[in-house]
Design an enzyme around this catalytic site. Structure first.
Site, mmCIF file in Angstrom:
data_model
loop_
_atom_site.group_PDB
_atom_site.id
_atom_site.type_symbol
_atom_site.label_atom_id
_atom_site.label_comp_id
_atom_site.label_asym_id
_atom_site.label_seq_id
_atom_site.Cartn_x
_atom_site.Cartn_y
_atom_site.Cartn_z
ATOM 1 N N GLU A 1 0.825 -1.206 0.000
ATOM 2 C CA GLU A 1 0.000 0.000 0.000
ATOM 3 C C GLU A 1 0.859 1.255 0.000
ATOM 4 O O GLU A 1 0.503 2.257 -0.618
ATOM 5 C CB GLU A 1 -0.942 0.001 1.207
ATOM 6 C CG GLU A 1 -2.004 -1.088 1.172
ATOM 7 C CD GLU A 1 -2.973 -0.905 0.013
ATOM 8 O OE1 GLU A 1 -3.007 0.182 -0.592
ATOM 9 O OE2 GLU A 1 -3.700 -1.867 -0.295
ATOM 10 N N CYS B 1 -13.836 -0.045 -14.395
ATOM 11 C CA CYS B 1 -14.403 1.290 -14.152
ATOM 12 C C CYS B 1 -13.295 2.327 -14.264
ATOM 13 O O CYS B 1 -13.091 3.162 -13.387
ATOM 14 C CB CYS B 1 -15.071 1.345 -12.776
ATOM 15 S SG CYS B 1 -16.294 2.675 -12.609
ATOM 16 N N CYS C 1 -25.515 0.379 -11.417
ATOM 17 C CA CYS C 1 -24.803 1.647 -11.601
ATOM 18 C C CYS C 1 -25.740 2.707 -12.181
ATOM 19 O O CYS C 1 -26.203 2.595 -13.308
ATOM 20 C CB CYS C 1 -23.613 1.434 -12.533
ATOM 21 S SG CYS C 1 -22.670 2.932 -12.863
#
Length: 354
Positions: free
Chosen positions: A34, A190, A205
């Site tokens: 991360e 996306c 969506c």
DNA sequence: AACTCGGGGAC
DNA sequence: GTCCCAGAGTT
């Protein structure tokens, strides 16, 4: 569990990319991944991640390392304060927490380099803590999913909405996978140019149902950059180099601090340069070439003037100037301006204004 | 709220 | 060339 949650998790189970930090739930590896992935693409990170965990496979080994060795492994990845914070945090965990990863968000979030995103991303993956995430990928997902055209995501209100939405969407179980699935969706389908035909949650969506998915997210407000005139000098004298840069109103100095000198608004940079050189006792000729540079990540536009000059060899080493010895920094790996200057110094007889 | 950190990829 | 990216820290 909502349709959205169920469909997304099912899709993730079969479409998740195999990434080095997903082979297990080792909190150390998740944390490292991360950190490296902040503002950095997966493709760029993978090689660095593998080299890093080979050299420092555990929290304890990282904490025992010298910072210089940590930075060496980070070389080329950018945002080097990430590496310093990672290293500092590792030492804190070893010295003050017996080398154990805290599952408590209150404790974990106090570590250097741990903001709200990192907190949720790491603790949800490693320990199934029910914490939300908001970053570039999920941002797109949230905004399209709920078709928010009426919100500036960078505003305080927008930020509050994003984090509230992220919290509201979280399922009861598989929090870590769900957060990963949101990002995976944002990264693979996306995307800014979305691939809605393959999307597992297109029925949920709102933007897609309206056919407006391509219009979201709203583009950020463009930053306006002021055109400024600036003078930067690299002056060589007996193997030492002096850097000076001045901007309008003496507002800023770059590369190295120096006595302030103001460029008057009506004064061109060429005139300012002539005066400066006169002060320094340097004879110089100022070229006409004009261009622009980008300084690291800070995109201000600068008018540049090429200059070649000969030194008179006197009156330069004033006490309030700082000198750089080339050996001290010319090979320093961590900074773009350092490298730029190293290029200049390969031809040290040139005095250049840029 | 605005700035700063950085390099790489897509376009 | 511009824009964007698994953000956080500082002012």
């Amino acid at each position: 569990m909502s349709n959205f949650q169920r469909k997304l998790l099912k899709w993730f189970d079969s479409h998740a990319r195999e990434l080095p930090w997903r082979i297990n739930r080792d909190p150390y590896r998740i944390w490292l991944s991360e950190v490296m992935l902040q503002q950095t693409t997966v493709a760029a990170v993978i090689g660095y991640f593998d080299r890093f965990v080979t050299k420092f496979p555990t929290l304890v080994s990282l904490a025992a390392a010298e910072e210089a060795d940590v930075l060496l492994l980070w070389q080329g990845l950018g945002y080097y304060s990430r590496a310093r914070n990672l290293h500092r945090a590792a030492k804190i965990l070893v010295n003050e927490h017996n080398g154990k990863f805290p599952e408590d968000p209150e404790i974990f979030s106090k570590l250097p380099g741990i903001g709200r995103y990192m907190l949720g991303a790491i603790l949800s993956q490693a320990f199934e803590q029910r914490l939300p995430i908001v970053e570039a990928n999920t941002r797109r997902v949230y905004v399209r999913l709920l078709s928010r055209f009426d919100l500036d995501l960078d505003s305080r209100e927008g930020q509050v909405w994003l984090w509230q939405t992220a919290t509201d969407l979280l399922p009861r179980k598989r929090i870590g996978d769900f957060n990963q699935a949101l990002m995976e969706l944002g990264a693979t389908l996306c995307r800014p140019q979305p691939l809605c035909e393959e999307c597992p949650v297109s029925k949920e969506c709102l933007a897609y149902q309206s056919g407006l998915q391509d219009q979201l997210p709203l583009s950020r407000k463009k930053k306006e950059f002021e055109q400024v005139q600036t003078v930067t000098l690299v002056i060589e004298d007996q193997g030492k180099f002096l850097l000076r840069q001045i901007g309008p109103g003496g507002r800023w100095a770059r590369l190295w601090e120096f006595p302030q000198r103001t460029i008057e608004p009506e004064e061109t940079e060429a005139e300012a340069c002539r005066k400066l050189l006169e002060e320094l006792g340097i004879r110089a000729q100022i070229g006409k070439e004009i261009t622009q540079i980008r300084y690291g990540v800070t995109r201000f536009k600068i008018q540049m003037t090429a200059l070649e000059a000969e030194l008179t060899g006197r009156a330069i080493a004033r006490e309030d100037f700082r000198w750089l010895l080339p050996g001290e920094w010319a090979d320093h790996p961590l900074s773009t301006p350092m490298r730029k200057l190293a290029e200049i110094l390969r031809n040290p007889r040139q005095l250049r204004l840029f």
